[in-house]
Design an enzyme around this catalytic site. Structure first.
Site, mmCIF file in Angstrom:
data_model
loop_
_atom_site.group_PDB
_atom_site.id
_atom_site.type_symbol
_atom_site.label_atom_id
_atom_site.label_comp_id
_atom_site.label_asym_id
_atom_site.label_seq_id
_atom_site.Cartn_x
_atom_site.Cartn_y
_atom_site.Cartn_z
ATOM 1 N N ASP A 163 -91.240 -12.051 -6.191
ATOM 2 C CA ASP A 163 -90.822 -11.001 -7.098
ATOM 3 C C ASP A 163 -92.034 -10.080 -7.304
ATOM 4 O OD1 ASP A 163 -88.529 -11.107 -9.918
ATOM 5 O OD2 ASP A 163 -89.460 -9.429 -8.895
HETATM 6 C C1 GLC Z 1 -88.069 -6.987 -10.687
HETATM 7 C C2 GLC Z 1 -87.016 -8.073 -10.835
HETATM 8 C C3 GLC Z 1 -86.315 -8.415 -9.558
HETATM 9 C C4 GLC Z 1 -86.188 -7.164 -8.702
HETATM 10 C C5 GLC Z 1 -87.585 -6.763 -8.284
HETATM 11 C C6 GLC Z 1 -87.589 -5.494 -7.432
HETATM 12 O O1 GLC Z 1 -89.214 -7.363 -11.404
HETATM 13 O O2 GLC Z 1 -87.444 -9.299 -11.427
HETATM 14 O O3 GLC Z 1 -85.042 -8.987 -9.905
HETATM 15 O O4 GLC Z 1 -85.383 -7.429 -7.570
HETATM 16 O O5 GLC Z 1 -88.452 -6.591 -9.386
HETATM 17 O O6 GLC Z 1 -87.155 -4.412 -8.184
#
Ligand code: GLC
Length: 751
Positions: free
Chosen positions: A294
């Site tokens: 993430d």
């Molecule tokens: C965010 C979220 C995740 C998302 C990623 C990209 O922090 O936790 O669910 O897909 O970043 O945007």
């Protein structure tokens, strides 16, 4: 004796090496098209430097949408250096083409970029939020909605969605409960599969299918106190019986990627957790796609207190089996040094790079890196009328009729209504959080506009009454006057869209601001008129006051771009509400966590004496929720009768068929979700008081009856008992109902 296949490989290798001497650009196209992808990948990797292989494991954000802490990065420079394998938060045929050209035409090997984006419940045409979609219990519609999202996203250059989010959510304080399928393992697993099939279709090489991504692995929904990113600690029985199964279901459905969770799991942050990523995901489940972190999650191993510094964090992540680094820059900055100093084995880089390149081949990006950057297709696909119509139907099917006393609903077009509340004319919040490239400036249909389609203007008296937040009551009187002049009152209330979603946990799950006071004022002003409360919210709310004030309550979640029309279809009975709660609505936050399939304890409350001493209860509240999992009313009535079991005793290789007759005894045609529950009465670990093991959504015309049957095998009764997965002989209770709120009446024995 060299066999034919080996000769072919050698030939390919010579061809590849020969061609790269003459023209290193686009060498990838020289590899014979007939070769299997893995041969192509191996041939390409033989030409890649360590730095170029590491480059494939790096993802940066283009910043068109902000989905995490802002981190500056010189994307174009890194792309041209061959240091980037994927980009997120960039879309449109032109926007992606511009960056793709840098990768394909200005780097040594011309390896195309992957473009990822959070296409969570729609891309431009926004569907109801995922907790709402789960309330439809309609797998076909969920798959169709994600198929439409893939059509639109792929038309705007997107190859990969960071969805489905399959985190089991049982704490309404947690803002991200809005993104998942609620509290139940079986429902969540079935819905997870539907999303993967919708996004990925049956052929990833088609230009309208996109990679799916199972996230956030694992346990994110169990964050302590419902506070986002907070600590997660649970026994292996809960991990394997509750939080892992929906992820395993995505692997069964062929999901191509996984994303790490921000949280730690029993002391080890997910992004460095070998147990979940190597032992479970790779070794037990044989997942062969790639894993992305993430957003900045590798660097966060330092504040977690699990890494000394970001270089140490980089080593921990790659060793745990994490393939791609989203936004930390850790892989780009430290991996080469770690390999050269012998701290990280280069084979780990090769594995990660290979998985990522294989995915790019599957998408057909090496055949045509620009196949998703078609501006003509973009114009033709986005906001297609049939997509908006599908979103309208989803909005209707996701609505849950929580209460409807005295026939407050459906409305009819002979009555004048007072339309009151901060969300009545809303076109911004209605598409909810994680609304991708959805429009918040006017594209969405408001509830007011939806009702106008039915009543015109003359029969609507509008008064906002109050804001979502704040203490201003100055508009109360205008709303009261509107209510006095109308036949019925429709109040559209709820949360702001950014009160749920990421980093949006609440310690109070009541309606914000002075909304409840406004309902009280209206109730007092027109004690004998029907008040219909229409809710837009991203989590279960504490509606214990509203339940006493409103005659009818319709939960619409955030119903999306066509939400106002879909909600009006329900309010006027064009669509008979069929939604069922995928998550428990508590009486009070003090009951949380509360969910239907809890354990019985050693001192359960006797049903006939809830106040008996020394029982597992509260002194200030019943144990029961306000609205239970699986609850949802209709404008008609469904009677369940004549439960039949194919046997009362089964062996381990038998199948038990349970059936029930359901009759529509009311005045409207409608859909009903029949739910199959079992209770394993005695186990080598304690078992939940009931577990959903099947469901079927049926349509019944008024007066019509249908028999619904479910087949149950011992596979369905398996559980993890902290030692192994097992099925144990004994007595099981079984029921087929339209809600989880019931007492069992039938049993069978497993020998
Ligand atoms: C965010 C979220 C995740 C998302 C990623 C990209 O922090 O936790 O669910 O897909 O970043 O945007």
């Amino acid at each position: 004796m060299i066999n034919t296949l080996t000769k072919a490989y050698i030939f390919l290798l010579i061809m590849t090496v020969f061609s790269c001497r003459t023209d290193s650009k686009n060498v990838v196209s020289k590899v014979s098209n007939e070769a299997p992808f893995d041969v192509k990948v191996d041939s390409l990797m033989r030409l890649m430097t360590l730095q170029e292989k590491i480059g494939q494991t790096v993802m940066y954000s283009g910043g068109w949408t902000v989905t995490g802490p802002t981190v500056s990065s010189n994307n174009k420079k890194y792309i041209k250096e061959g240091n980037v394998g994927a980009m997120l938060n960039v879309y449109s045929a032109k926007g992606t083409r511009d960056l793709q050209k840098l990768a394909v035409e200005e780097t040594r090997l011309g390896i195309p970029l992957l473009f990822g984006y959070d296409v969570i419940h729609g891309f431009r045409t926004i569907f109801p939020i995922n907790l709402g979609l789960a309330a439809s219990w309609d797998l076909e519609d969920i798959e169709k909605g994600s198929r439409i999202a893939a059509e639109e996203a792929s038309a705007e250059g997107i190859h990969w969605t960071f969805a489905p989010m399959v985190d089991i959510g049982r704490d309404p304080r947690w803002g991200r409960i809005s993104e998942g399928a609620g509290e139940d393992v079986y429902l969540g697993s079935e819905i997870a599969k539907a999303y993967v099939k919708g996004f990925q279709g049956d052929d990833l090489s088609k230009h309208n299918t996109i990679l799916a991504c199972a996230k956030h692995f694992v346990g994110y929904g169990a964050a302590q106190a419902g506070r986002d990113y907070h600590t997660v600690n649970m026994g292996e029985d809960e991990l394997r019986n509750v939080y892992l199964p929906p992820f395993e279901a995505t692997v069964e459905a062929g999901v191509e990627t996984f994303m790490t969770a921000f949280n730690e799991v029993n002391g080890v942050p997910a992004t460095a957790n070998k147990f979940i990523f190597r032992d479970i995901l790779r070794d037990e489940w044989n997942f062969n796609g790639f894993v992305v972190t993430d957003y900045t999650a590798i660097n966060e191993l330092v504040p977690h207190g699990f890494a000394e510094d970001e270089k140490h964090a980089t080593k921990l992540a790659i060793n745990a089996g994490i393939d791609m680094d989203m936004m930390s820059s850790a892989n780009r900055l430290y991996l080469e040094e770690l390999v050269n100093e012998g701290s990280v084995d280069e084979t780990l880089i090769n594995d990660a790079c290979r998985r990522i390149l294989l995915t790019k081949y599957k998408l057909g990006l090496f055949d045509d890196p620009y196949r998703y950057c078609d501006e003509q297709r973009e114009k033709e696909v986005v906001y297609k009328p049939e997509f908006l119509e599908a979103a309208r139907k989803s909005a209707a099917m996701c609505s849950v009729l929580l209460k409807n006393e005295g026939k407050g609903l459906p409305l009819n077009n002979s009555q004048t209504i007072a339309l009151i509340g901060p969300l009545a004319k809303d076109k911004e919040n209605i598409i909810g959080n994680w609304a991708a490239a959805g429009d918040r400036k006017g594209k969405a249909i408001s509830v007011h506009e939806g009702i106008q389609e039915y009543l015109g203007d003359s029969k609507i008296i509008y008064a906002k009454g109050c804001e979502i937040e704040g203490d201003d009551k100055s508009e109360f009187n205008r709303a009261i006057n509107a209510a006095k002049r109308a036949d019925k009152v429709v109040m559209v209330m709820g949360e702001d869209y950014d009160m749920s979603g990421e980093a949006a946990s609440r310690t109070n799950i009541k309606l914000p601001g002075r909304q409840t006071d406004l309902i009280k004022a209206i109730r007092k002003a027109v004690p004998n008129k029907k008040i219909i409360l229409v809710l837009m919210n991203g989590r279960p709310l504490d509606l214990s006051e509203e339940d006493h004030l409103a005659d009818a309550i319709l939960e619409t979640w955030f119903p999306g771009t066509s939400g106002g029309s879909g909600v009006a279809d329900v309010l006027f009975g064009t669509y008979n509400p069929s939604g069922k709660l995928p998550v428990t609505f508590p009486r009070t936050l003090g009951q949380v966590p509360i969910y239907y399939n809890m354990k019985n304890t050693g001192r359960p409350i006797p049903p006939n004496n809830p106040k008996e001493d020394y029982k597992s209860n509260y002194i200030d509240s019943p144990n029961t929720p306000l609205y239970p999992f699986g609850h949802g009313l209709s404008y008609t009535n469904f009677e369940y009768s004549d439960v039949q079991l194919s046997a009362t005793t089964i062996g381990s290789s038998d199948t038990l068929t349970a059936s029930v007759t359901i009759t529509n005894t009311g005045d409207y045609d409608g859909s009903e979700v029949a739910q199959l529950y079992v209770h394993d009465k005695v186990g080598s670990i304690t078992r939940p008081v009931k577990e959903l093991k099947g469901f079927e959504k049926i349509v019944l015309k008024k007066g019509e009856s249908k028999t619904v049957s479910f087949d149950l095998t011992v596979e369905d009764l398996k559980f993890y008992n902290n030692d192994t997965f097992t099925v144990e002989p004994g007595t099981f209770e079984i029921a087929i109902k339209g809600t989880s709120d019931f007492n069992f009446e039938h049993i069978f024995t497993l020998e």
